[in-house]
Scaffold this active site. Structure first.
Site, PDB file in Angstrom:
ATOM      1  N   ALA A 236     -14.677  70.999  21.202  1.00  0.00           N
ATOM      2  CA  ALA A 236     -14.333  72.189  21.985  1.00  0.00           C
ATOM      3  C   ALA A 236     -13.724  71.932  23.358  1.00  0.00           C
ATOM      4  CB  ALA A 236     -15.571  73.052  22.151  1.00  0.00           C
ATOM      5  N   LYS A 241      -9.609  76.977  23.445  1.00  0.00           N
ATOM      6  CA  LYS A 241      -9.709  77.756  22.197  1.00  0.00           C
ATOM      7  C   LYS A 241     -11.044  78.498  22.130  1.00  0.00           C
ATOM      8  CE  LYS A 241      -6.567  74.536  20.035  1.00  0.00           C
ATOM      9  NZ  LYS A 241      -6.500  73.647  21.208  1.00  0.00           N
ATOM     10  N   CYS A 361      -2.587  67.826  18.133  1.00  0.00           N
ATOM     11  CA  CYS A 361      -1.349  67.892  18.909  1.00  0.00           C
ATOM     12  C   CYS A 361      -0.560  66.608  18.672  1.00  0.00           C
ATOM     13  CB  CYS A 361      -1.598  68.174  20.385  1.00  0.00           C
ATOM     14  SG  CYS A 361      -2.871  67.173  21.121  1.00  0.00           S
TER      15      CYS A 361
HETATM   16  C1  SAM Z   1      -7.988  67.782  21.333  1.00  0.00           C
HETATM   17  S1  SAM Z   1      -9.414  67.789  22.274  1.00  0.00           S
HETATM   18  C2  SAM Z   1     -10.001  69.408  21.984  1.00  0.00           C
HETATM   19  C3  SAM Z   1      -9.317  70.465  22.813  1.00  0.00           C
HETATM   20  C4  SAM Z   1     -10.039  71.792  22.753  1.00  0.00           C
HETATM   21  N1  SAM Z   1     -10.222  72.247  21.410  1.00  0.00           N
HETATM   22  C5  SAM Z   1      -9.316  72.849  23.542  1.00  0.00           C
HETATM   23  O1  SAM Z   1      -8.570  73.629  22.974  1.00  0.00           O
HETATM   24  O2  SAM Z   1      -9.495  72.931  24.755  1.00  0.00           O
HETATM   25  C6  SAM Z   1     -10.506  66.851  21.312  1.00  0.00           C
HETATM   26  C7  SAM Z   1     -11.922  66.832  21.809  1.00  0.00           C
HETATM   27  O3  SAM Z   1     -12.706  66.202  20.793  1.00  0.00           O
HETATM   28  C8  SAM Z   1     -13.769  65.518  21.422  1.00  0.00           C
HETATM   29  N2  SAM Z   1     -14.279  64.554  20.431  1.00  0.00           N
HETATM   30  C9  SAM Z   1     -13.798  63.333  20.149  1.00  0.00           C
HETATM   31  N3  SAM Z   1     -14.505  62.779  19.156  1.00  0.00           N
HETATM   32  C10 SAM Z   1     -15.446  63.653  18.799  1.00  0.00           C
HETATM   33  C11 SAM Z   1     -16.492  63.643  17.839  1.00  0.00           C
HETATM   34  N4  SAM Z   1     -16.718  62.597  17.032  1.00  0.00           N
HETATM   35  N5  SAM Z   1     -17.283  64.727  17.771  1.00  0.00           N
HETATM   36  C12 SAM Z   1     -17.090  65.792  18.589  1.00  0.00           C
HETATM   37  N6  SAM Z   1     -16.124  65.855  19.515  1.00  0.00           N
HETATM   38  C13 SAM Z   1     -15.305  64.804  19.613  1.00  0.00           C
HETATM   39  C14 SAM Z   1     -13.139  64.922  22.657  1.00  0.00           C
HETATM   40  O4  SAM Z   1     -14.132  64.659  23.626  1.00  0.00           O
HETATM   41  C15 SAM Z   1     -12.167  66.038  23.070  1.00  0.00           C
HETATM   42  O5  SAM Z   1     -12.771  66.869  24.022  1.00  0.00           O
END
Ligand code: SAM
Length: 484
Positions: A236, A241, A361
């Protein structure tokens, strides 16, 4: 099961133990690798056109790669106009007139000049070379009258700078990439002040166009409504989002999860800063999404899930050209397994009839269609019947989304830390998993390659957002429904 890093992107970038020392990072050849990689992918990955497939492009040695910096300087001195002419040609042909002063953009153009035959990726590279245009949206949850007042005010005061989006009158996009986050204070202090004030009072959200799509499509498709009860946002932070979902829902609750504690805390802070009070509708968790607890009771499964996974982010290079400096296919390859695991877990948490989005992305099929195909193939009902299906997007007038691809190629990068030798710095294409294993490709797993038959998966229902179509970043969204 090994504990997952709470920064998988950084871990993926380091997945090649020598990565930081690799020649291409020292020399700037990542730009060439990026273009070679996308120019050699089948048509439809990032561009359209009349030819079926790109010829395999000549190796990056066409540019100055493989030469020491001193050698490059000597060559430049000897032929002062040649390089520049090449760049100007490309710059002219893609009509890039702004922002080409940055060294990143210049190197992108240089790299592109090595691929004279790759006409159809011209627009793709051209748009990636421009700064990302400003976008913002009026928040959904405002009373209609307030929305109309803001819309009127924007027309009266800023219609020379921004225009509403063809597919959503509450979304605004700058008319030129000259109006971007970095230039706003200079190009339009009044617009900047308007945005700051109205972001603080919770009326406007500054969010990238591409990033709005997952929630927008769930809403437009009627799958996420004010009545929706349970939503899970698995990855998140920073929360754009999550906020979008909260604006739409009036009754239910959202679980916002992220593996990274600090990022989760900043999500909580930005909720507070947004000037909106959502506290009763949101719960937070700090878990690895690939092991997120599956609700035991049917009625505790989720109606909607947003699965916006960690990715290489190569669709965001307009916002941050430094993404290119670090670019190698190894990053996507290293993230693929985690992305499959997270999507597979999300599918298990979705209720029958529920709908979710998987998004990145990145424009790389290894992080997109390959992940969707792998997770959907794993999750079958008894008798091999599909339990999930990719859903066709609802019509959004004026929106240009390109169909997901069914064919793509897998490559890794072979570098050498000591040698500045062309032969040792190149992309290697692997036609099958077996070939890759034989060539000792790192992180190879079978699901990276297109399945033999993709017909029953309908991967074409996934949507690719090409940066050239909406003057945006590159993005990928799949909408998946649980049917049994
Ligand atoms: C692309 S960003 C998400 C952006 C967010 N959905 C938004 O719209 O603001 C991906 C996120 O996934 C988190 N993340 C990475 N690996 C993860 C995991 N195994 N489980 C949960 N979150 C994870 C990261 O810390 C990062 O904040």
């Amino acid at each position: 099961m090994p504990k997952r890093s709470n920064n998988p992107l950084a871990a993926a970038r380091k997945s090649d133990s020598k990565a930081d020392l690799l020649w291409h990072r020292k020399s700037g050849a990542a730009f060439q690798l990026f273009i070679e990689y996308y120019a050699c992918q089948p048509l439809g990955v990032c561009s359209d056109g009349t030819v079926k497939e790109f010829p395999v492009a000549k190796h990056v040695t066409k540019m100055n790669c493989g030469q020491s910096r001193a050698a490059k300087r000597r060559k430049k001195k000897k032929q002062p106009n040649n390089d520049r002419e090449g760049i100007d040609l490309v710059v002219d042909s893609v009509q890039i007139n702004e922002s080409s002063e940055s060294p990143e953009n210049e190197r992108l153009h240089q790299a592109f000049a090595a691929y004279e035959s790759a006409d159809t990726i011209r627009d793709f590279i051209g748009s990636l070379s421009r700064a990302l245009s400003l976008t913002f949206r009026i928040r959904q949850n405002l009373p209609s009258q307030e929305k109309e007042t803001l819309q009127r005010l924007i027309v009266e005061q800023f219609s020379d700078l921004v225009a509403p989006c063809s597919f959503d009158p509450l979304i605004y996009q700058a008319k030129s990439s000259n109006v971007n986050k970095g230039s706003l204070l200079q190009s339009s202090p009044a617009l900047k002040e308007f945005l700051v004030t109205n972001s603080q009072n919770g009326k406007i959200a500054r969010q990238e166009l591409a990033s709005m799509l997952p929630v927008l499509v769930l809403h437009r498709g009627g799958w996420l409504t004010s009545e929706t009860k349970r939503v899970l946002d698995l990855c998140a932070s920073p929360g754009s989002k999550t906020m979008q979902v909260l604006e739409i829902m009036t009754r239910g609750s959202v679980k916002a999860n992220d593996i990274n504690k600090q990022r989760l805390e900043s999500l909580q802070e930005s909720m507070t800063r947004s000037g909106m009070s959502f506290s009763s509708k949101i719960k937070f968790s700090n878990l690895d999404a690939s092991h997120f607890p599956i609700p035991l009771q049917e009625d505790k499964l989720y109606d909607c899930i947003i699965c916006d996974v960690p990715c290489s982010g190569d669709g965001t290079i307009r916002k941050d050209p430094r993404v290119l400096t670090n670019w190698t296919p190894a990053t996507s390859n290293a993230l693929h397994r985690l992305q499959v695991d997270i999507l597979a877990r999300a599918l298990k948490c979705l209720k029958v009839g529920g709908v979710m989005t998987y998004s990145t992305c990145s424009m790389n099929p290894i992080e997109n269609e390959a992940v969707v195909a792998a997770a959907l193939s794993q999750r079958k009902k008894g008798g091999g019947q599909p339990a999930f299906e990719l859903v066709q997007w609802p019509v959004m007038e004026g929106f240009i989304g390109r169909p997901g691809v069914t064919k793509w190629k897998v490559a890794d990068y072979v570098g050498d830390t000591d040698q500045e030798d062309d032969e040792k710095v190149q992309l290697r294409w692997h036609s099958s998993y077996e070939d890759a294993v034989e060539a000792k490709m790192e992180k190879a797993c079978t699901s990276m390659w297109p399945p033999l038959s993709t017909n029953d998966l309908h991967l074409d229902r996934c949507v690719r957002l090409w940066p050239q179509d909406h003057d945006s970043g590159g993005f990928f969204v799949a909408v998946i429904k649980r049917i049994g």
